[in-house]
Scaffold this motif. Structure first.
Motif, PDB file in Angstrom:
ATOM      1  N   GLY A  59       0.844  -1.194   0.000  1.00 26.40           N
ATOM      2  CA  GLY A  59       0.000   0.000   0.000  1.00 26.40           C
ATOM      3  C   GLY A  59       0.871   1.232   0.000  1.00 26.40           C
ATOM      4  O   GLY A  59       2.079   1.159   0.265  1.00 26.40           O
ATOM      5  N   ASP A  60       0.274   2.382  -0.304  1.00 33.37           N
ATOM      6  CA  ASP A  60       1.045   3.624  -0.302  1.00 33.37           C
ATOM      7  C   ASP A  60       0.089   4.807  -0.149  1.00 33.37           C
ATOM      8  O   ASP A  60      -0.548   5.237  -1.114  1.00 33.37           O
ATOM      9  CB  ASP A  60       1.853   3.755  -1.597  1.00 33.37           C
ATOM     10  N   GLY A  61      -0.033   5.303   1.055  1.00 27.61           N
ATOM     11  CA  GLY A  61      -0.767   6.534   1.296  1.00 27.61           C
ATOM     12  C   GLY A  61      -2.265   6.458   1.120  1.00 27.61           C
ATOM     13  O   GLY A  61      -2.905   7.459   0.812  1.00 27.61           O
ATOM     14  N   ILE A  62      -2.869   5.277   1.316  1.00 26.30           N
ATOM     15  CA  ILE A  62      -4.321   5.138   1.157  1.00 26.30           C
ATOM     16  C   ILE A  62      -4.970   4.892   2.514  1.00 26.30           C
ATOM     17  O   ILE A  62      -4.338   4.403   3.448  1.00 26.30           O
ATOM     18  CB  ILE A  62      -4.677   3.999   0.173  1.00 26.30           C
ATOM     19  N   ILE A  79      -1.720  -2.319   9.896  1.00 21.30           N
ATOM     20  CA  ILE A  79      -1.637  -1.382   8.771  1.00 21.30           C
ATOM     21  C   ILE A  79      -0.475  -0.436   9.024  1.00 21.30           C
ATOM     22  O   ILE A  79      -0.401   0.208  10.073  1.00 21.30           O
ATOM     23  CB  ILE A  79      -2.940  -0.580   8.614  1.00 21.30           C
ATOM     24  N   THR A  80       0.451  -0.365   8.055  1.00 19.24           N
ATOM     25  CA  THR A  80       1.551   0.593   8.097  1.00 19.24           C
ATOM     26  C   THR A  80       1.465   1.458   6.847  1.00 19.24           C
ATOM     27  O   THR A  80       0.653   1.186   5.953  1.00 19.24           O
ATOM     28  CB  THR A  80       2.903  -0.154   8.136  1.00 19.24           C
ATOM     29  N   PRO A  81       2.294   2.500   6.737  1.00 14.53           N
ATOM     30  CA  PRO A  81       2.207   3.355   5.541  1.00 14.53           C
ATOM     31  C   PRO A  81       2.382   2.600   4.229  1.00 14.53           C
ATOM     32  O   PRO A  81       1.888   3.043   3.190  1.00 14.53           O
ATOM     33  CB  PRO A  81       3.351   4.353   5.757  1.00 14.53           C
ATOM     34  N   ASP A  82       3.086   1.468   4.239  1.00 16.87           N
ATOM     35  CA  ASP A  82       3.328   0.791   2.974  1.00 16.87           C
ATOM     36  C   ASP A  82       2.912  -0.673   2.956  1.00 16.87           C
ATOM     37  O   ASP A  82       3.223  -1.395   2.015  1.00 16.87           O
ATOM     38  CB  ASP A  82       4.811   0.885   2.589  1.00 16.87           C
ATOM     39  N   GLN A  83       2.175  -1.129   3.984  1.00 14.27           N
ATOM     40  CA  GLN A  83       1.791  -2.539   4.008  1.00 14.27           C
ATOM     41  C   GLN A  83       0.474  -2.767   4.730  1.00 14.27           C
ATOM     42  O   GLN A  83       0.078  -1.995   5.610  1.00 14.27           O
ATOM     43  CB  GLN A  83       2.875  -3.388   4.698  1.00 14.27           C
ATOM     44  N   LEU A  84      -0.176  -3.847   4.319  1.00 15.51           N
ATOM     45  CA  LEU A  84      -1.326  -4.407   5.020  1.00 15.51           C
ATOM     46  C   LEU A  84      -0.944  -5.835   5.397  1.00 15.51           C
ATOM     47  O   LEU A  84      -0.607  -6.646   4.533  1.00 15.51           O
ATOM     48  CB  LEU A  84      -2.558  -4.410   4.113  1.00 15.51           C
ATOM     49  N   ARG A  85      -0.982  -6.146   6.688  1.00 14.29           N
ATOM     50  CA  ARG A  85      -0.623  -7.479   7.168  1.00 14.29           C
ATOM     51  C   ARG A  85      -1.822  -8.118   7.856  1.00 14.29           C
ATOM     52  O   ARG A  85      -2.432  -7.515   8.743  1.00 14.29           O
ATOM     53  CB  ARG A  85       0.546  -7.418   8.150  1.00 14.29           C
ATOM     54  N   THR A 100     -11.147   1.095   0.289  1.00 11.40           N
ATOM     55  CA  THR A 100     -10.196   2.162   0.576  1.00 11.40           C
ATOM     56  C   THR A 100     -10.747   3.499   0.102  1.00 11.40           C
ATOM     57  O   THR A 100     -11.661   3.554  -0.730  1.00 11.40           O
ATOM     58  CB  THR A 100      -8.846   1.906  -0.121  1.00 11.40           C
ATOM     59  N   ALA A 101     -10.161   4.572   0.616  1.00 14.14           N
ATOM     60  CA  ALA A 101     -10.519   5.928   0.200  1.00 14.14           C
ATOM     61  C   ALA A 101      -9.248   6.645  -0.229  1.00 14.14           C
ATOM     62  O   ALA A 101      -8.212   6.545   0.434  1.00 14.14           O
ATOM     63  CB  ALA A 101     -11.200   6.676   1.338  1.00 14.14           C
ATOM     64  N   ILE A 102      -9.333   7.376  -1.356  1.00 12.63           N
ATOM     65  CA  ILE A 102      -8.182   8.117  -1.865  1.00 12.63           C
ATOM     66  C   ILE A 102      -8.631   9.510  -2.311  1.00 12.63           C
ATOM     67  O   ILE A 102      -9.819   9.747  -2.554  1.00 12.63           O
ATOM     68  CB  ILE A 102      -7.494   7.379  -3.025  1.00 12.63           C
ATOM     69  N   ASP A 103      -7.665  10.399  -2.438  1.00 14.68           N
ATOM     70  CA  ASP A 103      -7.939  11.799  -2.789  1.00 14.68           C
ATOM     71  C   ASP A 103      -7.273  12.107  -4.135  1.00 14.68           C
ATOM     72  O   ASP A 103      -6.113  12.531  -4.182  1.00 14.68           O
ATOM     73  CB  ASP A 103      -7.393  12.713  -1.693  1.00 14.68           C
ATOM     74  N   PRO A 104      -7.970  11.904  -5.255  1.00 13.88           N
ATOM     75  CA  PRO A 104      -7.347  12.116  -6.573  1.00 13.88           C
ATOM     76  C   PRO A 104      -6.902  13.556  -6.810  1.00 13.88           C
ATOM     77  O   PRO A 104      -5.884  13.801  -7.467  1.00 13.88           O
ATOM     78  CB  PRO A 104      -8.447  11.707  -7.559  1.00 13.88           C
ATOM     79  N   GLY A 128       2.251   2.073  -8.823  1.00 14.02           N
ATOM     80  CA  GLY A 128       1.170   3.012  -8.534  1.00 14.02           C
ATOM     81  C   GLY A 128      -0.126   2.354  -8.107  1.00 14.02           C
ATOM     82  O   GLY A 128      -0.972   3.008  -7.492  1.00 14.02           O
ATOM     83  N   PHE A 129      -0.310   1.070  -8.431  1.00 17.21           N
ATOM     84  CA  PHE A 129      -1.579   0.422  -8.075  1.00 17.21           C
ATOM     85  C   PHE A 129      -1.754   0.355  -6.564  1.00 17.21           C
ATOM     86  O   PHE A 129      -2.882   0.420  -6.055  1.00 17.21           O
ATOM     87  CB  PHE A 129      -1.636  -0.984  -8.673  1.00 17.21           C
ATOM     88  N   ARG A 130      -0.668   0.289  -5.821  1.00 21.76           N
ATOM     89  CA  ARG A 130      -0.747   0.240  -4.363  1.00 21.76           C
ATOM     90  C   ARG A 130      -1.222   1.559  -3.781  1.00 21.76           C
ATOM     91  O   ARG A 130      -1.512   1.640  -2.583  1.00 21.76           O
ATOM     92  CB  ARG A 130       0.620  -0.136  -3.786  1.00 21.76           C
ATOM     93  N   ARG A 131      -1.298   2.597  -4.584  1.00 23.61           N
ATOM     94  CA  ARG A 131      -1.880   3.867  -4.138  1.00 23.61           C
ATOM     95  C   ARG A 131      -3.396   3.881  -4.338  1.00 23.61           C
ATOM     96  O   ARG A 131      -4.055   4.870  -4.005  1.00 23.61           O
ATOM     97  CB  ARG A 131      -1.239   5.032  -4.904  1.00 23.61           C
ATOM     98  N   ILE A 132      -3.946   2.795  -4.919  1.00 24.40           N
ATOM     99  CA  ILE A 132      -5.385   2.679  -5.150  1.00 24.40           C
ATOM    100  C   ILE A 132      -6.022   1.715  -4.161  1.00 24.40           C
ATOM    101  O   ILE A 132      -7.054   2.002  -3.553  1.00 24.40           O
ATOM    102  CB  ILE A 132      -5.645   2.208  -6.600  1.00 24.40           C
ATOM    103  N   THR A 133      -5.400   0.560  -3.994  1.00 25.43           N
ATOM    104  CA  THR A 133      -5.882  -0.423  -3.018  1.00 25.43           C
ATOM    105  C   THR A 133      -4.693  -1.261  -2.571  1.00 25.43           C
ATOM    106  O   THR A 133      -3.642  -1.275  -3.217  1.00 25.43           O
ATOM    107  CB  THR A 133      -6.979  -1.317  -3.623  1.00 25.43           C
TER     108      THR A 133
END
Length: 877
Positions: A59-62, A79-85, A100-104, A128-133
């Motif tokens: 993940g990344d920033g979601i 949940i960390t800034p770059d992972q889901l465990r 997930t929720a993101i801010d385009p 970049g897909f990890r910034r979506i889900t």
């Protein structure tokens, strides 16, 4: 944004994914500031691995809204800034629902899902897909995607994704939906979504198997009239790939979307290519011949990825050249077939020498297939793309045309649907050619540009020519002791009358006009050479090497007059010009020319007036080597100002000698015919503009350039004339008037105004940093748009050596300030700008000191993104 030091990823540590995701169902509810993404994933353990009970996704920033496993909430999750465990996942296949929720709107990095000019767009390569889900965001996890997009119909009437369209319709409250299904498994980096108030231009293509494919090119409203060339290029690409490689398109639709904010040139997402609008939009009054050619090439490149990148993808990012270098080779071949093959080859080699050779020779050197990285976005380099293409070209030379085609067919058949490696690729050619390619594979594994030194000896009494060849591969930061390469050197031996000596094959050493150099030192003997031959080596630039041969200037001039391989004829002339300019640079800081320049100057007049030669080729022949290439050739302690003076001194001498002949030829080339983007017409205009530059050197008032500017009915001549004025007479009244007229005509077209920003950036001399700073106040310059920054700042740093490399460091500070501003929002753009410092160690002491201080200050910035820090650290190493 990641600002940590970053973990080094090593090829040797590759392991298959612990979990696979055979199918993905995504639902997007688009909103500018809070888009909700629901992902339903079919998850199962990899059959060849033995994972524990913990699942780890990227993940990344979601923002995680909800998480369910087989329909039940998940309690044991980290949940960390770059992972889901998730701990304790089942051993049998299961369903994972992630919301997930993101801010385009806030996504200025232009990676993942972002919103530009009201249009929702994705860019998922590389990560970049990890910034979506949350997802196993790696190339070797291939999934079948089903996508549903929901949005307010008034804001986003067009909703696109990968694959074939499905159901669509209205929803309550003015919303609507569209569904898409891609039946071909693909990695997450190829996912795409576009939604917005865009309009399409449509056509159709019938494949060789009879499939009727609907083609669509979508652009921002009001730009649809400029899509015709893109559609035409796409149809020709589809037909060419069938004819040359036997590759047929495999979906019911093929869509292209052009957006104005994009980090790359384009992206090959399966069935939905997303393009920087710079490489789609064209009409005669806004696009130059170069724009038309670039659009043709890049449309083809992204389409060709359907097989070399999509149907067969790369196992991991270390194999990036497997899709990019191979596809660049394919688009080079396409462009050569569409236009002039020698002219295209010259353009390819000029790019290689100006962009990739400096990379190979500096601190950012890396093999075509790297073995380690901290940030993969920093390895989308000229080495991976351009040198990767050259390796494929050499492979064809080594195995022969028939075995090359058989190897490609075997690769497509054997690895369709796979995530493959370089070893997989080469194994197909070993089988098809029945020859080992272990030594050839070193081209993928060893960094640096090999140097080949050739000593010649002709024995008149025996009629024997002996060539003694030495090869060396320079040390690079990560590799010192390197093995000899397999270097194919195409050659010919010429008689004094210009005919060829017939050459017999010598087993595997000399075959079909190619010397196969495989040892550090080898000797090749040719008997039956009854008179002193002129030796032509590296014909067609058969290998990406530097060549040093003990050859008299008279032989080089002979080749520049008589070589029947037009690339090699150009190469001989370019080498003569390079040696002459560098002699001037070394002897007098460029202010006077060596006596030997006289005959060469005369040769330029012969070539210009030779009507048997293609006009486009003559234009390239009359174009002197660039200052960046000259600086690299000059070696260490380079003074870019003196290089600039030396080049201008030689150019002025040619202009003075041939002023009358050039003027007559220029006048004969002017035409009142309607604009056509075809190769002969483009070649005529290219020659016309090169001659105009020579003629303006000796003109006090720029009269010819101003006259062409006033009469031009196409952007090639209009912008070309203005550029001559701005680079030759930047302070003149004629230039100021022409520039004002240009801005008045085209001020509302950002892509055209980018051309003006580029002209300002390339004006040489000590005032260049100040001009660029002033241009940053131009209304068209928007620092959040990559095209604007590339047009001005990257052009300044990359195409204006004497302006950028100021001894006082002002050019370096300007670039560093821009990097500092843009990197916090768009790390990829910041990192690419930082690569312009790569050659600092080869400069003179004052410039080296200034560059080192600037780089050190940059590295000490707080919260410097990993992308930029990685480049700075390697540049300083």
């Amino acid at each position: 944004m990641r600002s940590e030091v970053g973990t080094t990823i090593n090829l040797s540590d590759y392991a298959p994914p612990s979990y696979l995701v055979p199918s993905v169902a995504l639902t997007f509810r688009l909103h500018p500031n809070r888009t909700i993404v629901k992902a339903v994933l079919d998850v199962r353990r990899h059959p060849d691995t033995a994972p524990g009970d913990e699942l780890v996704f990227d993940g990344d920033g979601i923002e995680l809204v909800s998480l369910r496993l087989n329909g039940a909430p998940v309690d044991d999750v980290e949940i960390t800034p770059d992972q889901l465990r998730i701990a304790g996942v089942p051993h049998e296949p299961f369903t994972l629902e992630i919301e997930t929720a993101i801010d385009p709107e806030a996504n200025l990095a232009l990676s993942g899902l972002y919103r530009s000019n009201g249009v929702y767009c994705t860019q998922c390569e590389a990560e970049g897909f990890r910034r979506i889900t949350y997802f196993p965001d790696r190339p070797d996890v291939l999934s079948v995607y089903t996508v549903r997009i929901e949005a307010p119909k008034a804001d986003a009437p067009v909703l696109l994704s990968n694959g074939n369209p499905g159901a669509a319709g209205d929803l309550p409250d003015g919303w609507h939906f569209a569904e898409w299904h891609d039946p071909w498994p693909k990695p997450s980096y190829l996912f795409a979504l576009v939604g917005g108030d865009i309009v399409g231009a449509f056509d159709r293509f019938t494949t060789m198997g009879g499939r009727d494919v609907k083609l669509g090119v979508y652009v921002e409203r009001g730009k649809e009239s400029r899509t015709g060339w893109a559609i035409d290029s796409l149809k020709r690409s589809m037909k060419w790939d069938e004819d040359v490689f036997g590759r047929e398109y495999d979906l019911d639709v093929f869509n292209i979307v052009a957006v104005s904010d994009f980090n790359m040139g384009a992206m090959e997402n399966k069935g939905l290519n997303v393009f920087n609008d710079k490489y789609v939009l064209a009409d005669p009054t806004t696009a130059t011949d170069t724009d038309y050619a670039n659009i043709e090439t890049i449309i083809a490149h992204e389409y060709f990825h359907n097989w070399t990148g999509n149907r067969i993808t790369c196992r991991d990012w270390f194999q990036l050249c497997l899709k990019e270098g191979l596809t660049v080779y394919r688009d080079h071949e396409f462009s050569a077939d569409m236009r002039s093959r020698p002219v295209r080859r010259i353009a390819e080699v000029r790019l290689l020498k100006s962009a990739q050779f400096p990379e190979d020779g500096g601190p950012l050197a890396h093999p075509v297939r790297p073995t380690a990285y901290r940030e993969i976005n920093n390895f989308y380099t000229a080495t991976v793309y351009e040198k990767g293409s050259e390796v494929v070209r050499m492979l064809r030379i080594v195995v022969g045309d028939d075995a090359f085609r058989a190897g490609m067919d075997l690769y497509f058949d054997r690895h369709d649907g796979d995530a493959a490696t370089i070893e997989d690729f080469l194994a197909c050619f070993e089988e098809a050619s029945n020859r080992p390619l272990t030594q050839f594979a070193l081209w993928y594994h060893q960094a640096g540009t090999p140097q080949v030194t050739v000593e010649t000896d002709y024995d008149t009494a025996k009629g024997r020519l002996t060539l003694t060849m030495h090869q060396s591969v320079p040390a690079t930061p990560d590799q010192t002791d390197k093995e000899p390469m397999h270097i194919p050197i195409a050659f010919a031996l010429f008689r004094p009358d210009g005919s060829h000596f017939p050459i017999a094959d010598q087993s595997d050493l000399v075959k079909n006009g190619v010397i196969h150099l495989t040892k550090r030192r080898d000797t090749i003997i040719f008997d039956g050479i009854e008179e002193q031959p002129v030796v032509s080596l590296l014909r067609g630039f058969s290998a990406p090497v530097t060549l040093d041969i003990d050859q008299p200037e008279t032989d080089r001039i002979f080749l520049a007059r008589h070589e029947d391989d037009l690339y090699t004829r150009w190469q001989a002339l370019d080498r003569l010009a390079t040696d002459t300019i560098l002699a001037s640079y070394r002897q007098s800081n460029g202010e006077t020319l060596p006596a030997s320049a006289t005959s060469l100057i005369g040769l330029y007049g012969e070539i210009a007036g030779d009507e048997t030669l293609d006009a486009a080729w003559r234009a390239l022949a009359l174009t002197l080597p660039g200052e960046t290439t000259l600086g690299r050739e000059a070696g260490l302690n380079v003074d870019p100002d003196a290089i600039h003076v030396a080049r201008e001194t030689f150019l002025a001498a040619i202009a003075e000698r041939h002023a009358t002949a050039f003027a007559d030829l220029y006048d004969s080339l002017l035409s009142d015919e309607s604009y056509r983007p075809d190769a002969p017409s483009a070649g005529r205009r290219a020659l016309e503009l090169v001659l105009l530059d020579y003629l303006t050197v000796s003109e006090a008032d720029g009269g010819r350039a101003r006259a062409l500017f006033d009469r031009a009915d196409n952007m090639t001549e209009e912008a070309g004339a203005l550029e001559v004025l701005m680079l030759r007479q930047p302070e003149s009244g004629e230039t100021a008037t022409a520039r004002a007229a240009f801005e008045n005509r085209h001020g509302d077209n950002p892509l055209v105004m980018d051309k003006l920003l580029g002209m300002i950036a390339r004006i040489p001399g000590p005032d260049a940093p100040g001009r660029v700073l002033q241009a940053m106040t131009h209304p068209n310059y928007i620092e959040t748009n990559p095209n604007r920054v590339r047009a001005l700042v990257a052009s300044f740093a990359g195409a204006n050596p004497s302006g950028f490399h100021r001894p006082d460091g002002s050019g370096y500070r300007l670039l560093a300030d821009v990097i500092g501003r843009v990197a916090s929002q768009n790390p990829q753009l910041g990192a690419r700008l930082a690569t312009h410092f790569r050659s600092w160690k080869g400069l003179d002491a004052a410039r080296r000191d200034a560059a080192h201080k600037t780089l050190s200050d940059l590295r000490n910035m707080r919260d410097l993104p990993l992308d930029v820090r990685d480049i700075i650290d390697r540049t300083l190493s």
